[in-house]
Design an enzyme around this catalytic site. Sequence first.
Site, PDB file in Angstrom:
ATOM      1  N   SER A 154      12.234  -9.737  -4.072  1.00  0.00           N
ATOM      2  CA  SER A 154      13.817 -10.321  -3.114  1.00  0.00           C
ATOM      3  C   SER A 154      13.752  -8.773  -2.276  1.00  0.00           C
ATOM      4  O   SER A 154      14.009  -7.569  -2.522  1.00  0.00           O
ATOM      5  CB  SER A 154      14.496 -11.263  -3.289  1.00  0.00           C
ATOM      6  N   GLU A 155      14.206  -8.805  -1.191  1.00  0.00           N
ATOM      7  CA  GLU A 155      14.644  -7.737  -0.190  1.00  0.00           C
ATOM      8  C   GLU A 155      15.513  -7.891   0.840  1.00  0.00           C
ATOM      9  O   GLU A 155      15.224  -9.201   1.187  1.00  0.00           O
ATOM     10  CB  GLU A 155      13.901  -7.078   0.807  1.00  0.00           C
ATOM     11  N   SER A 160      14.390 -16.556   0.266  1.00  0.00           N
ATOM     12  CA  SER A 160      13.533 -17.239   0.541  1.00  0.00           C
ATOM     13  C   SER A 160      11.921 -16.797   1.518  1.00  0.00           C
ATOM     14  O   SER A 160      10.604 -17.918   0.237  1.00  0.00           O
ATOM     15  CB  SER A 160      13.824 -18.795   1.373  1.00  0.00           C
ATOM     16  N   ARG A 312      42.511 -34.044 -26.140  1.00  0.00           N
ATOM     17  CA  ARG A 312      43.998 -34.183 -24.967  1.00  0.00           C
ATOM     18  C   ARG A 312      44.225 -35.327 -24.942  1.00  0.00           C
ATOM     19  O   ARG A 312      43.911 -36.531 -24.291  1.00  0.00           O
ATOM     20  CB  ARG A 312      43.416 -33.379 -23.898  1.00  0.00           C
ATOM     21  N   ILE A 382      37.569 -32.629 -16.290  1.00  0.00           N
ATOM     22  CA  ILE A 382      37.651 -33.048 -17.699  1.00  0.00           C
ATOM     23  C   ILE A 382      38.995 -32.400 -17.835  1.00  0.00           C
ATOM     24  O   ILE A 382      40.156 -32.469 -19.184  1.00  0.00           O
ATOM     25  CB  ILE A 382      36.506 -33.378 -18.102  1.00  0.00           C
ATOM     26  N   GLY A 384      41.170 -30.174 -16.454  1.00  0.00           N
ATOM     27  CA  GLY A 384      42.051 -30.384 -16.091  1.00  0.00           C
ATOM     28  C   GLY A 384      42.858 -29.546 -15.105  1.00  0.00           C
ATOM     29  O   GLY A 384      41.884 -28.095 -14.933  1.00  0.00           O
ATOM     30  N   GLU A 408      15.533 -17.792  -8.108  1.00  0.00           N
ATOM     31  CA  GLU A 408      13.730 -18.289  -8.816  1.00  0.00           C
ATOM     32  C   GLU A 408      13.596 -19.002  -7.388  1.00  0.00           C
ATOM     33  O   GLU A 408      13.240 -20.010  -7.737  1.00  0.00           O
ATOM     34  CB  GLU A 408      13.703 -18.907  -9.013  1.00  0.00           C
TER      35      GLU A 408
END
Length: 428
Positions: A154-155, A160, A312, A382, A384, A408
């Site tokens: 990548s640059e 992409s 819980r 879940i 919270g 990737e």
Amino acid sequence: MTANDAESLVANAAGDGAGAAGEAERGFSVALTQDQKDIREWVHGFAERTVRPAAAEWDEREETPWPVIQEAAKIGLYGYEALAQFWYDESGLMMPIVNEELFWGDGGIGMSIMGTSLAVAAIFGQGTPEQSAEWIPQCFGSEEAPDVAAFCSSEPDAGSDVAAIRTSARYDEAKDEWVLNGQKAWATNGGIAKVHVVIASVDRELGARGHAAFVVPPGSDGLEQGAKVRKHGLRASHTADVHLDDCRVPGSCLLGGRERLDERLARAREGKRAKSQAAMQTFETSRPTVGAQALGIARAAYEYALEYAKQRVQFGRPIVENQAIAFTLANMKLELDAARLLVWRAAWMGRNGIAFENAEGSMSKLKSGEVAVWVTERAMQILGGNGYTREYPVERMHRDAKIYDIFEGTAEIQRLVIARAISGMQIR
Ligand SMILES: Cc1cc2nc3c(=O)[nH]c(=O)nc-3n(C[C@H](O)[C@H](O)[C@H](O)COP(=O)(O)OP(=O)(O)OC[C@H]3O[C@@H](n4cnc5c(N)ncnc54)[C@H](O)[C@@H]3O)c2cc1C
């Protein structure tokens, strides 16, 4: 290990993996062998005892956890022999199994241990057996003093759009050296790596077909780390820009050698179909493994949320006794298992030389990445308020998971690859 040992391991692994013969002999099975179960248990033990307890600290420090890498090297989990052993497994499942367990321990530390394997995949996939034998062991260093490696594709203006790579490689005939110039972005282990693999253009007019991969040996002049990137997640893994300023490497550092490159360029100039492109080939083979990493993070969040929901109590009963919570957990488990099947299928296909005709590698990475983001987000829900704090690990897991939609090949690019594969059309 001597260079000869390394060379024969590489040759065996390469020779054994490819070809249609393997397809006929080795059917796809999810029934794990005793060896696969043993390795899974071994990696899980390391993840549980050594990685998990260190996760929060290294996430906060945003530094490479060298002591943990050293521990991994000491037990034989980090190193050339380990990777060769995982790769050698004929079903292809060992790599995803190992990655899932390690990343179950922690994403950031997992990447600091497995980040090297992208450079290794490039050397193994594109280099000659002699180059693999010379460079792959150096990517890992020794048990006492482990090193890491970096893969730099990548640059700033080529993420992409890999074809837009500007880093150039010019051959200096008189000195038999390649001269690399350019800037790489977001390289995992960039600048701190001993061995860098750099994708550069030898002929810009040919776009991605004019790319080649080069090893930049340890201590080469002209390679410097640029800015270190401060990240949302995977913070124990080092990410940085890499600058190449008249960086000279020996002619022998061109992966695959001069003859193969010249042949490939000649085909491209004649307008013939390309067999492969340097960066894309590396990504395609590594996608199921990357998917397995996402799965490991997601499974950790799911397991944590399941236990939490059983403990819980609200309104006088454990929250898991509410369908809203229990059905969410059921869907989390369902999505995880579905994604794993896609990962294992693609890993088996890749190992046995079966072409990804419907972009099965991309499917596995796309599904796992999206499942990881969704599962870790639901885990926070879940838990919270606790889920939103750094006192509980699911917040970190959610931050770590998000990158699997991006690196990737982003989710959009994976869909593009799949859409093109199934339609045969130039979808844009
Ligand atoms: C933590 C981390 C580690 C990394 N490690 C490495 C590494 O080791 N080596 C390396 O070479 N790179 C590495 N990268 C870079 C990574 O691979 C890129 O960030 C990624 O490929 C996306 O490129 P980009 O960031 O330029 O996004 P862009 O390409 O600019 O994309 C931006 C958005 O536009 C969308 N988009 C772009 N084109 C299209 C299209 N044609 N159709 C539809 N949507 C489109 C994308 O999907 C995305 O949503 C790393 C990145 C990070 C964050």
